[in-house]
Design an enzyme around this catalytic site. Sequence first.
Site, mmCIF file in Angstrom:
data_model
loop_
_atom_site.group_PDB
_atom_site.id
_atom_site.type_symbol
_atom_site.label_atom_id
_atom_site.label_comp_id
_atom_site.label_asym_id
_atom_site.label_seq_id
_atom_site.Cartn_x
_atom_site.Cartn_y
_atom_site.Cartn_z
ATOM 1 N N LEU A 68 -1.744 -1.201 -5.723
ATOM 2 C CA LEU A 68 -2.302 -1.688 -4.456
ATOM 3 C C LEU A 68 -2.870 -0.523 -3.659
ATOM 4 O O LEU A 68 -2.161 0.428 -3.342
ATOM 5 C CB LEU A 68 -1.228 -2.395 -3.618
ATOM 6 N N ARG A 116 -3.399 5.265 10.033
ATOM 7 C CA ARG A 116 -2.670 6.404 10.624
ATOM 8 C C ARG A 116 -3.152 7.760 10.097
ATOM 9 O O ARG A 116 -2.807 8.799 10.644
ATOM 10 C CB ARG A 116 -1.163 6.257 10.384
ATOM 11 N N GLY A 154 11.357 -2.242 4.539
ATOM 12 C CA GLY A 154 12.005 -3.529 4.323
ATOM 13 C C GLY A 154 13.426 -3.293 3.819
ATOM 14 O O GLY A 154 13.692 -2.318 3.122
ATOM 15 N N ARG A 156 -15.314 32.157 -8.105
ATOM 16 C CA ARG A 156 -15.839 30.791 -7.929
ATOM 17 C C ARG A 156 -16.131 30.151 -9.287
ATOM 18 O O ARG A 156 -16.039 30.807 -10.319
ATOM 19 C CB ARG A 156 -17.074 30.861 -7.030
ATOM 20 N N ASN A 213 -29.426 36.713 -6.702
ATOM 21 C CA ASN A 213 -29.681 35.644 -7.676
ATOM 22 C C ASN A 213 -30.474 34.493 -7.093
ATOM 23 O O ASN A 213 -30.830 33.573 -7.795
ATOM 24 C CB ASN A 213 -28.344 35.123 -8.232
ATOM 25 N N ARG A 220 -34.632 54.629 -5.128
ATOM 26 C CA ARG A 220 -34.451 54.923 -3.703
ATOM 27 C C ARG A 220 -35.504 55.937 -3.253
ATOM 28 O O ARG A 220 -36.108 56.641 -4.068
ATOM 29 C CB ARG A 220 -33.042 55.479 -3.474
HETATM 30 C C1 UD1 Z 1 5.802 -2.416 2.372
HETATM 31 C C2 UD1 Z 1 6.901 -3.429 2.061
HETATM 32 C C3 UD1 Z 1 8.224 -2.899 2.602
HETATM 33 C C4 UD1 Z 1 8.529 -1.567 2.003
HETATM 34 C C5 UD1 Z 1 7.375 -0.601 2.234
HETATM 35 C C6 UD1 Z 1 7.592 0.672 1.431
HETATM 36 C C7 UD1 Z 1 5.860 -5.624 2.067
HETATM 37 C C8 UD1 Z 1 5.659 -6.885 2.815
HETATM 38 N N1 UD1 Z 1 6.577 -4.686 2.682
HETATM 39 O O1 UD1 Z 1 5.660 -2.358 3.778
HETATM 40 O O2 UD1 Z 1 9.273 -3.816 2.284
HETATM 41 O O3 UD1 Z 1 9.721 -1.054 2.565
HETATM 42 O O4 UD1 Z 1 6.128 -1.169 1.801
HETATM 43 O O5 UD1 Z 1 6.600 1.615 1.706
HETATM 44 O O6 UD1 Z 1 5.383 -5.498 0.944
HETATM 45 N N2 UD1 Z 1 -1.951 -3.224 0.800
HETATM 46 C C9 UD1 Z 1 -3.057 -3.835 0.311
HETATM 47 N N3 UD1 Z 1 -3.503 -4.967 0.914
HETATM 48 C C10 UD1 Z 1 -2.861 -5.533 1.966
HETATM 49 C C11 UD1 Z 1 -1.711 -4.898 2.470
HETATM 50 C C12 UD1 Z 1 -1.276 -3.741 1.861
HETATM 51 O O7 UD1 Z 1 -3.660 -3.363 -0.657
HETATM 52 O O8 UD1 Z 1 -3.328 -6.569 2.432
HETATM 53 C C13 UD1 Z 1 -1.484 -2.005 0.145
HETATM 54 C C14 UD1 Z 1 -1.614 -0.782 1.041
HETATM 55 O O9 UD1 Z 1 -2.862 -0.127 0.826
HETATM 56 C C15 UD1 Z 1 -0.461 0.071 0.578
HETATM 57 C C16 UD1 Z 1 0.576 -0.919 0.125
HETATM 58 O O10 UD1 Z 1 -0.110 -2.126 -0.123
HETATM 59 O O11 UD1 Z 1 -0.804 0.881 -0.518
HETATM 60 C C17 UD1 Z 1 1.690 -1.136 1.149
HETATM 61 O O12 UD1 Z 1 1.166 -1.709 2.312
HETATM 62 P P1 UD1 Z 1 1.730 -1.348 3.745
HETATM 63 O O13 UD1 Z 1 0.994 -2.122 4.770
HETATM 64 O O14 UD1 Z 1 1.796 0.120 3.906
HETATM 65 O O15 UD1 Z 1 3.210 -1.967 3.631
HETATM 66 P P2 UD1 Z 1 4.446 -1.600 4.541
HETATM 67 O O16 UD1 Z 1 4.316 -2.259 5.858
HETATM 68 O O17 UD1 Z 1 4.670 -0.141 4.501
HETATM 69 CA CA CA Z 2 3.407 1.815 3.863
#
Ligand code: UD1
Ligand code: CA
Length: 477
Positions: free
Chosen positions: A43, A50, A174, A350, A403, A457
């Site tokens: 995901l 942030r 969570g 480089r 160069n 020179r």
């Molecule tokens: C989520 C978990 C939480 C856990 C935490 C750990 C859920 C509901 N909650 O919360 O229990 O403790 O991660 O870090 O799953 N993302 C998408 N599409 C969306 C929403 C999120 O791709 O619509 C992806 C975000 O880019 C990210 C990941 O899912 O990589 C987690 O999403 P985020 O919103 O950070 O979840 P948390 O609120 O941290």
């Molecule tokens: Ca998160």
Amino acid sequence: MTLLVTVACGKFPPELRAQLSPFPEVLNNGTQMSKNKTAVIVLAAGMGTRMKSDLPKVMHPLAGRPMIKHLLATVEGLKPERIAVVVGPDMDDLEQAVAPHPTAIQTDRLGTGHAVLAAREALEGFTGDVLIVYGDTPLLSKHTLVSMLEARRTKPNPAVVVLGFRPFDPGQYGRLMVDEEGDLNQIVEFNDATAEEKEEDLCNSGVMCVDGKLLFNLLDQVTNDNAKGEYYLTDIVELAGEGGSRSVVVEGDEEELLGINSRVELAAAEAIIQDDMRTKAMENGVTLLDPSTVYFSHDTKIGKEVTIEPNVFFGPGVTIGDHVHVRAFCHLEGATLEGGSTIGPFARLRPGSQLDQGAKVGNFVEVKNAVLEKGAKVSHLTYIGDARVGEEANVGAGTITCNYDGFDKSHTDIGAGAFIGSNTALVAPVKIGDGAIVGAGSTVTKDVAPDALAVSRADQRGVDSWAKRFRQQKNKD
Ligand code: UD1
Ligand code: CA
């Protein structure tokens, strides 16, 4: 009801080990499990507000490559049948970075459950085990993922395996609600948790392993009736229980489950990765005088008996042979240093720099797209770009290969054993023959024959007693 067994990472209780699945396969650690196929859903649709960045969060680099590439390298190690990455709209760079793995676009960001649903087509017809990982958790280890697959594939073959951990500060993670018998009833999101539920210190890392035959059916039942109005992936634990399926928790280490939401956390992850690479380098026979001041890239390769002094930065693409000495304050990227070569202090290599055996680059020298052949020396205050410096040639202080004419880059060729006097401008394209000498302060615009002298020179003029008369005149004024 969901039956939950808490399993420490990698350490499997004997009672579970004894109950083998129908088609067992012996893993490295002796655990046996069924030969299910694996798919991975990553995901990565969030922008990561942030981070305060124009770049999608998972494209921020760690050790010189996007954080998502670290995670992909780890999951690729499992040799899954499929990997699908869920991205947001207009994330072309991210799609390119994860290629050749297919991406699924989640147009509206309606929660983690909704995000997994976006991968439905990519997983069409797949009935094995689905690992779900978050793109912003790049330190996750293969070992931990294998533990999750083991838990899923060992009787009682739980439908859902959740990676839990006990962070020093449970913050807004969570909470995994485990009852007295060790059964998990549900995952409660922080925003929906009661004060009592918030007391629970076993937290959800976000990583899950789910029976592919059930995953999408479970997700279809998820609603957004919660504090955030989102479709939570975490709800599938309770839904699985309602359908009579079991779940398991595998516990992992806080350090590898660090989620990156801000640049402060990005720096914390970088520190962990760097420390790890420093330790590995030292274990492989590299001396680091002050390890915490040396920064490696994910792909830095270093031989044996190498010494690296303090404050050295390795960008991507550096390979270092045996017995190389990197003195303090050097910056390298895309460079190859062969055995016994020395650079620094204060050298900059480089991309395209190559030092053959025993070559030496000294202080305040910049090299780019150039080969220094065996034993060649460029010791002080010099720019060598788009060039060859032949074997045992010596380039004096303040030499510049000119160069670039504002439009094109041209090549400078310095023959074996040639000697370039200090403060020389070599105007490329130009060739200095083997064994030739260029007088100090020359501007060389024409090729120099082998063993010839080139001096360009102005002739020196002397006026007797001029300085003395000058001082006398000034003192009178
Ligand atoms: C989520 C978990 C939480 C856990 C935490 C750990 C859920 C509901 N909650 O919360 O229990 O403790 O991660 O870090 O799953 N993302 C998408 N599409 C969306 C929403 C999120 O791709 O619509 C992806 C975000 O880019 C990210 C990941 O899912 O990589 C987690 O999403 P985020 O919103 O950070 O979840 P948390 O609120 O941290
Ligand atoms: Ca998160």
